[in-house]
Design a protein around this motif. Structure first.
Motif, PDB file in Angstrom:
ATOM      1  N   LEU A 129      33.869  47.294  42.287  1.00 44.46           N
ATOM      2  CA  LEU A 129      34.295  46.132  43.406  1.00 44.46           C
ATOM      3  C   LEU A 129      34.653  44.870  42.558  1.00 44.46           C
ATOM      4  CD1 LEU A 129      32.076  47.501  46.175  1.00 44.46           C
ATOM      5  CD2 LEU A 129      34.645  47.740  45.908  1.00 44.46           C
ATOM      6  N   ILE A 130      33.594  44.490  41.506  1.00 43.32           N
ATOM      7  CA  ILE A 130      33.878  43.332  40.978  1.00 43.32           C
ATOM      8  C   ILE A 130      35.150  43.250  40.461  1.00 43.32           C
ATOM      9  CG2 ILE A 130      33.121  41.550  39.086  1.00 43.32           C
ATOM     10  CD1 ILE A 130      30.031  42.449  39.956  1.00 43.32           C
ATOM     11  N   GLY A 131      35.381  44.295  39.347  1.00 47.69           N
ATOM     12  CA  GLY A 131      36.634  44.260  38.901  1.00 47.69           C
ATOM     13  C   GLY A 131      37.921  44.149  39.910  1.00 47.69           C
ATOM     14  N   CYS A 132      37.740  44.822  40.987  1.00 53.60           N
ATOM     15  CA  CYS A 132      38.930  44.758  41.736  1.00 53.60           C
ATOM     16  C   CYS A 132      39.357  43.375  42.344  1.00 53.60           C
ATOM     17  CB  CYS A 132      38.557  45.796  43.487  1.00 53.60           C
ATOM     18  SG  CYS A 132      39.829  45.801  44.362  1.00 53.60           S
ATOM     19  N   VAL A 133      38.009  42.492  42.618  1.00 46.55           N
ATOM     20  CA  VAL A 133      38.130  41.203  43.054  1.00 46.55           C
ATOM     21  C   VAL A 133      38.875  40.369  42.029  1.00 46.55           C
ATOM     22  CG1 VAL A 133      36.906  39.232  43.667  1.00 46.55           C
ATOM     23  CG2 VAL A 133      36.473  41.167  44.721  1.00 46.55           C
ATOM     24  N   VAL A 134      38.260  40.490  40.829  1.00 44.65           N
ATOM     25  CA  VAL A 134      39.094  39.853  39.658  1.00 44.65           C
ATOM     26  C   VAL A 134      40.489  39.893  39.331  1.00 44.65           C
ATOM     27  CG1 VAL A 134      39.068  39.697  37.190  1.00 44.65           C
ATOM     28  CG2 VAL A 134      36.726  39.721  38.403  1.00 44.65           C
ATOM     29  N   ILE A 136      42.805  41.315  41.497  1.00 46.99           N
ATOM     30  CA  ILE A 136      43.322  40.808  42.886  1.00 46.99           C
ATOM     31  C   ILE A 136      43.543  39.275  42.650  1.00 46.99           C
ATOM     32  CG2 ILE A 136      43.680  40.475  45.234  1.00 46.99           C
ATOM     33  CD1 ILE A 136      42.500  43.248  45.414  1.00 46.99           C
ATOM     34  N   TYR A 137      42.497  38.890  42.525  1.00 48.23           N
ATOM     35  CA  TYR A 137      42.475  37.222  42.359  1.00 48.23           C
ATOM     36  C   TYR A 137      43.325  36.561  41.165  1.00 48.23           C
ATOM     37  CZ  TYR A 137      40.806  32.252  41.905  1.00 48.23           C
ATOM     38  OH  TYR A 137      40.831  31.220  41.685  1.00 48.23           O
ATOM     39  N   SER A 138      43.177  37.174  39.985  1.00 56.63           N
ATOM     40  CA  SER A 138      43.756  36.949  38.764  1.00 56.63           C
ATOM     41  C   SER A 138      45.493  36.912  38.973  1.00 56.63           C
ATOM     42  CB  SER A 138      43.353  37.323  37.789  1.00 56.63           C
ATOM     43  OG  SER A 138      43.514  38.817  37.507  1.00 56.63           O
ATOM     44  N   GLY A 139      45.715  38.239  39.693  1.00 55.72           N
ATOM     45  CA  GLY A 139      47.086  38.646  39.955  1.00 55.72           C
ATOM     46  C   GLY A 139      47.864  37.546  40.850  1.00 55.72           C
ATOM     47  N   ALA A 140      46.982  37.149  41.908  1.00 61.49           N
ATOM     48  CA  ALA A 140      47.510  36.222  42.820  1.00 61.49           C
ATOM     49  C   ALA A 140      47.750  34.875  42.133  1.00 61.49           C
ATOM     50  CB  ALA A 140      46.563  36.001  43.830  1.00 61.49           C
ATOM     51  N   TYR A 148      49.963  38.718  46.908  1.00 61.24           N
ATOM     52  CA  TYR A 148      48.908  39.777  46.553  1.00 61.24           C
ATOM     53  C   TYR A 148      47.836  40.056  47.568  1.00 61.24           C
ATOM     54  CZ  TYR A 148      49.723  40.899  41.627  1.00 61.24           C
ATOM     55  OH  TYR A 148      50.001  41.287  40.594  1.00 61.24           O
ATOM     56  N   TYR A 149      48.112  39.928  48.618  1.00 58.59           N
ATOM     57  CA  TYR A 149      47.247  40.429  49.713  1.00 58.59           C
ATOM     58  C   TYR A 149      47.702  41.667  49.920  1.00 58.59           C
ATOM     59  CZ  TYR A 149      44.924  36.366  51.295  1.00 58.59           C
ATOM     60  OH  TYR A 149      44.157  34.983  51.296  1.00 58.59           O
ATOM     61  N   PHE A 150      48.972  42.195  49.562  1.00 59.82           N
ATOM     62  CA  PHE A 150      49.390  43.408  49.735  1.00 59.82           C
ATOM     63  C   PHE A 150      48.857  44.334  48.555  1.00 59.82           C
ATOM     64  CE2 PHE A 150      52.715  41.669  52.074  1.00 59.82           C
ATOM     65  CZ  PHE A 150      53.497  42.455  52.567  1.00 59.82           C
ATOM     66  N   ALA A 151      47.903  43.955  47.759  1.00 61.63           N
ATOM     67  CA  ALA A 151      47.171  44.610  46.920  1.00 61.63           C
ATOM     68  C   ALA A 151      46.066  45.564  47.660  1.00 61.63           C
ATOM     69  CB  ALA A 151      46.566  43.971  45.661  1.00 61.63           C
ATOM     70  N   ILE A 152      45.601  44.885  48.918  1.00 61.74           N
ATOM     71  CA  ILE A 152      44.720  45.544  49.751  1.00 61.74           C
ATOM     72  C   ILE A 152      45.024  46.689  50.163  1.00 61.74           C
ATOM     73  CG2 ILE A 152      43.220  45.174  51.885  1.00 61.74           C
ATOM     74  CD1 ILE A 152      43.325  42.225  51.149  1.00 61.74           C
ATOM     75  N   PHE A 269      43.227  37.886  32.396  1.00 60.16           N
ATOM     76  CA  PHE A 269      42.230  38.098  33.372  1.00 60.16           C
ATOM     77  C   PHE A 269      42.590  39.457  34.087  1.00 60.16           C
ATOM     78  CE2 PHE A 269      40.692  33.736  32.687  1.00 60.16           C
ATOM     79  CZ  PHE A 269      39.268  33.853  32.663  1.00 60.16           C
ATOM     80  N   GLN A 270      43.872  39.677  34.330  1.00 63.81           N
ATOM     81  CA  GLN A 270      44.261  40.868  35.004  1.00 63.81           C
ATOM     82  C   GLN A 270      43.850  42.094  34.061  1.00 63.81           C
ATOM     83  OE1 GLN A 270      48.440  39.509  35.748  1.00 63.81           O
ATOM     84  NE2 GLN A 270      48.158  41.041  37.489  1.00 63.81           N
ATOM     85  N   ILE A 271      43.990  42.188  32.757  1.00 66.26           N
ATOM     86  CA  ILE A 271      43.525  43.106  32.117  1.00 66.26           C
ATOM     87  C   ILE A 271      42.018  43.083  31.894  1.00 66.26           C
ATOM     88  CG2 ILE A 271      43.425  43.996  29.523  1.00 66.26           C
ATOM     89  CD1 ILE A 271      46.126  42.581  29.117  1.00 66.26           C
ATOM     90  N   VAL A 272      41.079  42.051  32.034  1.00 69.45           N
ATOM     91  CA  VAL A 272      39.780  41.990  32.178  1.00 69.45           C
ATOM     92  C   VAL A 272      39.497  42.717  33.422  1.00 69.45           C
ATOM     93  CG1 VAL A 272      37.857  40.528  32.395  1.00 69.45           C
ATOM     94  CG2 VAL A 272      39.432  40.011  30.732  1.00 69.45           C
ATOM     95  N   GLY A 273      39.768  42.473  34.469  1.00 66.88           N
ATOM     96  CA  GLY A 273      39.480  42.861  35.751  1.00 66.88           C
ATOM     97  C   GLY A 273      39.907  44.500  35.789  1.00 66.88           C
ATOM     98  N   ALA A 274      41.217  45.239  35.179  1.00 68.20           N
ATOM     99  CA  ALA A 274      41.278  46.396  34.927  1.00 68.20           C
ATOM    100  C   ALA A 274      40.219  47.106  34.250  1.00 68.20           C
ATOM    101  CB  ALA A 274      42.545  46.452  34.166  1.00 68.20           C
ATOM    102  N   LEU A 275      39.812  46.364  33.159  1.00 72.70           N
ATOM    103  CA  LEU A 275      38.757  47.151  32.304  1.00 72.70           C
ATOM    104  C   LEU A 275      37.426  47.135  32.971  1.00 72.70           C
ATOM    105  CD1 LEU A 275      39.578  45.385  28.800  1.00 72.70           C
ATOM    106  CD2 LEU A 275      39.997  47.828  29.497  1.00 72.70           C
ATOM    107  N   ILE A 276      37.115  46.311  33.839  1.00 68.17           N
ATOM    108  CA  ILE A 276      35.894  45.999  34.645  1.00 68.17           C
ATOM    109  C   ILE A 276      35.846  47.286  35.609  1.00 68.17           C
ATOM    110  CG2 ILE A 276      34.652  44.805  36.201  1.00 68.17           C
ATOM    111  CD1 ILE A 276      35.360  42.406  35.052  1.00 68.17           C
ATOM    112  N   ILE A 277      37.168  47.486  36.182  1.00 61.65           N
ATOM    113  CA  ILE A 277      37.269  48.505  37.158  1.00 61.65           C
ATOM    114  C   ILE A 277      36.891  50.026  36.602  1.00 61.65           C
ATOM    115  CG2 ILE A 277      38.786  49.964  38.629  1.00 61.65           C
ATOM    116  CD1 ILE A 277      40.046  47.216  39.405  1.00 61.65           C
ATOM    117  N   LEU A 278      37.585  50.052  35.490  1.00 61.13           N
ATOM    118  CA  LEU A 278      37.629  51.332  34.477  1.00 61.13           C
ATOM    119  C   LEU A 278      36.006  51.611  34.052  1.00 61.13           C
ATOM    120  CD1 LEU A 278      40.714  51.358  32.556  1.00 61.13           C
ATOM    121  CD2 LEU A 278      40.204  52.649  34.554  1.00 61.13           C
ATOM    122  N   ILE A 279      35.222  50.500  33.797  1.00 61.53           N
ATOM    123  CA  ILE A 279      33.934  50.685  33.641  1.00 61.53           C
ATOM    124  C   ILE A 279      33.188  51.121  34.720  1.00 61.53           C
ATOM    125  CG2 ILE A 279      31.843  49.437  32.822  1.00 61.53           C
ATOM    126  CD1 ILE A 279      33.707  47.818  31.018  1.00 61.53           C
TER     127      ILE A 279
END
Length: 287
Positions: A129-134, A136-140, A148-152, A269-279
């Protein structure tokens, strides 16, 4: 042998579904989200009726309510959610957010279906969930011209997929996977026709751009929806809901490669968020 088949199905499914996001992107060039979603279901339904019509007789009458429920939760809603989401977010980002499915599968399985829940898996959910927030926020921040609210919408679709996995495992494990898939799309044919009829598709279907987009959606419907669902339902029956939904480990990798080939860019930061999600997904799916 069963273990090898499970992994072969998992890898094959990841290649098919990982390619679905770029097909959605191509389809949206000439089609609206409603047109794309409806056509995707109709192409899949036409294919499945050809290959699986006889399998419908194998569905017990008392199981049809679960067939209908999984059709709307696992296909109808996500199809339109992804179509609308990708009008504003990239195909790679959609695929990465879709990897929240195992986390949602775990949560829904624990609270609604009695699935065992371990502390390590709980931490995996929090990390994801932390990765998801990172992400979406970095993408926006990186794409101020996109909403990027459409990401929801992708996150909601992932919840739908997770609910679907648990429903199939609990109520349809004894039904043939081809029967489930064909039954799903028999249920969805009339709603899809109604949705398509409410658009201007039949007025613009002669345009070259619309026809090209429809071709991509045909591939998406037959391969990415029809065949993929048969494989996925079989995988659920052969393994566990969490193992089956862990296909989303590999989907972002395939989608990311397609995104690079299509000149999509992701910030650090989008890549970081993606990695956090996968972890997070990794920890939640471990037994």
């Amino acid at each position: 042998m069963t273990k090898q088949i499970k992994w072969i199905l998992l890898i094959g499914l990841s290649l098919i579904w990982g390619s679905s996001f770029i097909l959605i992107k191509r389809g949206l060039v000439g089609l609206t989200p409603f047109q794309l979603g409806a056509l995707r279901m109709l192409f899949a339904a036409a294919f499945l009726l050809i290959v699986g019509f006889r399998s419908l007789t194998k569905i017990p009458s008392h199981k049809w309510k679960y067939i209908a429920l999984t059709a709307f939760v696992g296909t109808f809603m996500p199809v339109f959610l992804f179509s609308f989401a990708q009008t504003e977010v990239s195909s790679a980002t959609s695929a990465i957010l879709n990897s929240l499915t195992p986390l949602n599968t775990l949560l829904l399985g624990a609270f609604l279906f009695g699935l065992e829940f371990q502390r390590r898996q709980f931490f995996g959910v929090i990390i994801g969930l932390i990765g998801c927030v990172v992400l979406i926020y970095s993408g926006a921040k990186s794409n101020p011209n996109q909403n990027y609210y459409f990401a929801i919408l992708v996150v909601i679709a992932a919840v739908c997929y997770a609910m679907n996995v648990n429903l199939i495992k609990k109520y349809l494990s004894d039904v043939n996977s081809l029967s489930i898939t064909t039954g799903n799309f028999v249920v969805l044919m009339i709603p899809a026709i109604i949705v398509l009829s409410c658009t201007d598709f039949f007025q613009v279907m002669g345009e070259a751009q619309v026809q090209e987009s429809a071709m991509y959606v045909a591939i998406l419907g037959i391969l990415g929806t029809g065949i993929a669902n048969i494989v996925f339902f079989r995988l659920i029956q052969m393994s566990s809901p969490i193992f089956a939904s862990s296909v989303t480990y590999l989907i972002p990798v395939v989608a990311f490669v397609w995104g690079i080939l299509d000149n999509e860019k992701m910030e650090l930061f989008q890549i970081v968020g993606a990695l956090i999600i996968l972890i997070g997904v990794y920890f939640s799916a471990r037994k």
